[in-house]
Structures are given as C-alpha cells and as structure tokens.
Design a protein around this motif. Structure first.
Motif, mmCIF file in Angstrom:
data_model
loop_
_atom_site.group_PDB
_atom_site.id
_atom_site.type_symbol
_atom_site.label_atom_id
_atom_site.label_comp_id
_atom_site.label_asym_id
_atom_site.label_seq_id
_atom_site.Cartn_x
_atom_site.Cartn_y
_atom_site.Cartn_z
ATOM 1 N N GLU A 50 0.832 -1.208 0.000
ATOM 2 C CA GLU A 50 0.000 0.000 0.000
ATOM 3 C C GLU A 50 0.870 1.262 0.000
ATOM 4 O O GLU A 50 1.922 1.299 0.638
ATOM 5 N N VAL A 51 0.426 2.262 -0.737
ATOM 6 C CA VAL A 51 1.113 3.553 -0.775
ATOM 7 C C VAL A 51 0.153 4.633 -0.295
ATOM 8 O O VAL A 51 -1.063 4.426 -0.296
ATOM 9 N N PRO A 52 0.657 5.792 0.138
ATOM 10 C CA PRO A 52 -0.204 6.834 0.702
ATOM 11 C C PRO A 52 -1.343 7.290 -0.212
ATOM 12 O O PRO A 52 -2.395 7.699 0.259
ATOM 13 N N ALA A 53 -1.176 7.199 -1.517
ATOM 14 C CA ALA A 53 -2.226 7.639 -2.448
ATOM 15 C C ALA A 53 -3.440 6.717 -2.424
ATOM 16 O O ALA A 53 -4.480 7.054 -2.997
ATOM 17 N N GLY A 54 -3.333 5.565 -1.766
ATOM 18 C CA GLY A 54 -4.459 4.645 -1.685
ATOM 19 C C GLY A 54 -4.355 3.455 -2.613
ATOM 20 O O GLY A 54 -5.188 2.556 -2.570
ATOM 21 N N ASP A 55 -3.352 3.447 -3.468
ATOM 22 C CA ASP A 55 -3.120 2.294 -4.333
ATOM 23 C C ASP A 55 -2.361 1.227 -3.548
ATOM 24 O O ASP A 55 -1.713 1.523 -2.549
ATOM 25 N N ALA A 56 -2.446 0.010 -4.037
ATOM 26 C CA ALA A 56 -1.650 -1.072 -3.468
ATOM 27 C C ALA A 56 -1.178 -1.948 -4.615
ATOM 28 O O ALA A 56 -1.934 -2.235 -5.545
ATOM 29 N N ARG A 57 0.083 -2.352 -4.535
ATOM 30 C CA ARG A 57 0.703 -3.125 -5.616
ATOM 31 C C ARG A 57 1.394 -4.338 -5.029
ATOM 32 O O ARG A 57 1.885 -4.301 -3.909
ATOM 33 N N TRP A 58 1.436 -5.405 -5.851
ATOM 34 C CA TRP A 58 2.126 -6.610 -5.411
ATOM 35 C C TRP A 58 2.784 -7.259 -6.616
ATOM 36 O O TRP A 58 2.532 -6.895 -7.753
ATOM 37 N N PHE A 59 3.598 -8.260 -6.355
ATOM 38 C CA PHE A 59 4.425 -8.880 -7.373
ATOM 39 C C PHE A 59 3.628 -9.759 -8.332
ATOM 40 O O PHE A 59 2.793 -10.548 -7.905
ATOM 41 N N TYR A 94 -3.227 -3.959 -7.477
ATOM 42 C CA TYR A 94 -4.367 -4.822 -7.191
ATOM 43 C C TYR A 94 -5.505 -4.048 -6.529
ATOM 44 O O TYR A 94 -6.624 -4.535 -6.414
ATOM 45 N N LYS A 95 -5.200 -2.809 -6.136
ATOM 46 C CA LYS A 95 -6.203 -1.970 -5.484
ATOM 47 C C LYS A 95 -5.933 -0.523 -5.864
ATOM 48 O O LYS A 95 -4.772 -0.102 -5.918
ATOM 49 N N ASP A 96 -7.003 0.222 -6.146
ATOM 50 C CA ASP A 96 -6.850 1.662 -6.329
ATOM 51 C C ASP A 96 -7.744 2.353 -5.300
ATOM 52 O O ASP A 96 -8.413 1.664 -4.519
ATOM 53 N N PRO A 97 -7.773 3.673 -5.240
ATOM 54 C CA PRO A 97 -8.549 4.335 -4.194
ATOM 55 C C PRO A 97 -10.041 3.972 -4.182
ATOM 56 O O PRO A 97 -10.710 4.108 -3.157
ATOM 57 N N GLN A 98 -10.553 3.480 -5.308
ATOM 58 C CA GLN A 98 -11.968 3.097 -5.361
ATOM 59 C C GLN A 98 -12.232 1.697 -4.829
ATOM 60 O O GLN A 98 -13.363 1.351 -4.536
ATOM 61 N N GLY A 99 -11.193 0.879 -4.740
ATOM 62 C CA GLY A 99 -11.382 -0.478 -4.232
ATOM 63 C C GLY A 99 -10.490 -1.498 -4.898
ATOM 64 O O GLY A 99 -9.584 -1.163 -5.671
ATOM 65 N N LEU A 100 -10.774 -2.766 -4.614
ATOM 66 C CA LEU A 100 -9.993 -3.871 -5.167
ATOM 67 C C LEU A 100 -10.268 -4.025 -6.663
ATOM 68 O O LEU A 100 -11.412 -3.946 -7.100
#
Length: 128
Positions: A50-59, A94-100
C-alpha cells in the motif's frame, strides 16, 4: 488463463486465428492478465504494497515472457497485452482508491474489469 496451456503449447493458436479470420471475424488475442501468488483480499487485509495515495501493488507471479510468446504466436491478430494497464515491471496494482481491482489471485472485480476493458479498447464507452 494462458498459464494452463503450458503443457499443450501455443501451436494451435495461429490455426484458430486463421479459421476465425476466414469466417470474417476480427480477432483480438488478450494476453495474460496480472496474477498474484496470494489472494488480494489477504494482501489488502495486511495492507501489503500500500502507498499513501491509496493504491496497493504486489508482485506479478509469472514471467512477462509469457505474453511475449503469445504476441509472437498470434502475429496475424491484434494482440493486447493487459500488463501495461496494471503493472510497472513486476509490481502490479491490485487496489486503487476506489477499491480492489481483483477478487482473488487473478480474477477481476467489476471495477478491475471496467479498467481493463477501457484500457484494452480505449474507444469503448460504458453507455454503448
């Protein structure tokens, strides 16, 4: 799920494309979409990537070479690589500020599916 063709290979893809085109169809081959080793709900619960902007990334859990091989095997069709819409190098959103964007390890949620279609086919409009 192109990964499930590993044993059979891509030898029949060109023939399938030729047959469809002979019937007058415009053929698009969609490459492998992002897949994750873990269910993204678990990643989200753990706030993994997760990053402060609300996105989350994975490998990404497969080699990008898989889509390169698909592109080569489908040379006569329009090839669409889904990875640029979701990934930079081997990290995929895998996730943006709107959701998964994914419901599990690789199936799109409605939000992810909408993003995918709009990025693959930029002239698509939801009201059509």
């Amino acid at each position: 799920r192109w990964d499930e063709l590993r044993d059979r290979g891509l030898a029949g893809l060109s023939d399938t494309i030729r047959r469809l085109e002979a019937k007058g169809y415009k053929v698009y081959v969609l490459g492998q979409s992002p897949m994750f080793t873990f269910d993204v709900k678990v990643l989200d619960y753990r706030r993994a990537g997760e990053v402060p902007a609300g996105d989350a990334r994975w490998f990404l859990n497969f080699s990008r070479k898989q889509n390169e091989a698909l592109r080569a095997a489908s040379a006569q069709a329009d090839f669409i690589d889904p990875l640029p819409a979701f990934c930079d190098e081997n990290l995929c959103t895998y996730k943006d500020p709107q959701g998964l964007l994914f419901a599990d390890y690789g199936h799109f949620t409605p939000l992810g599916s909408d993003l995918a279609v709009r990025s693959y086919f930029p002239l698509y409009r939801a009201d059509q």
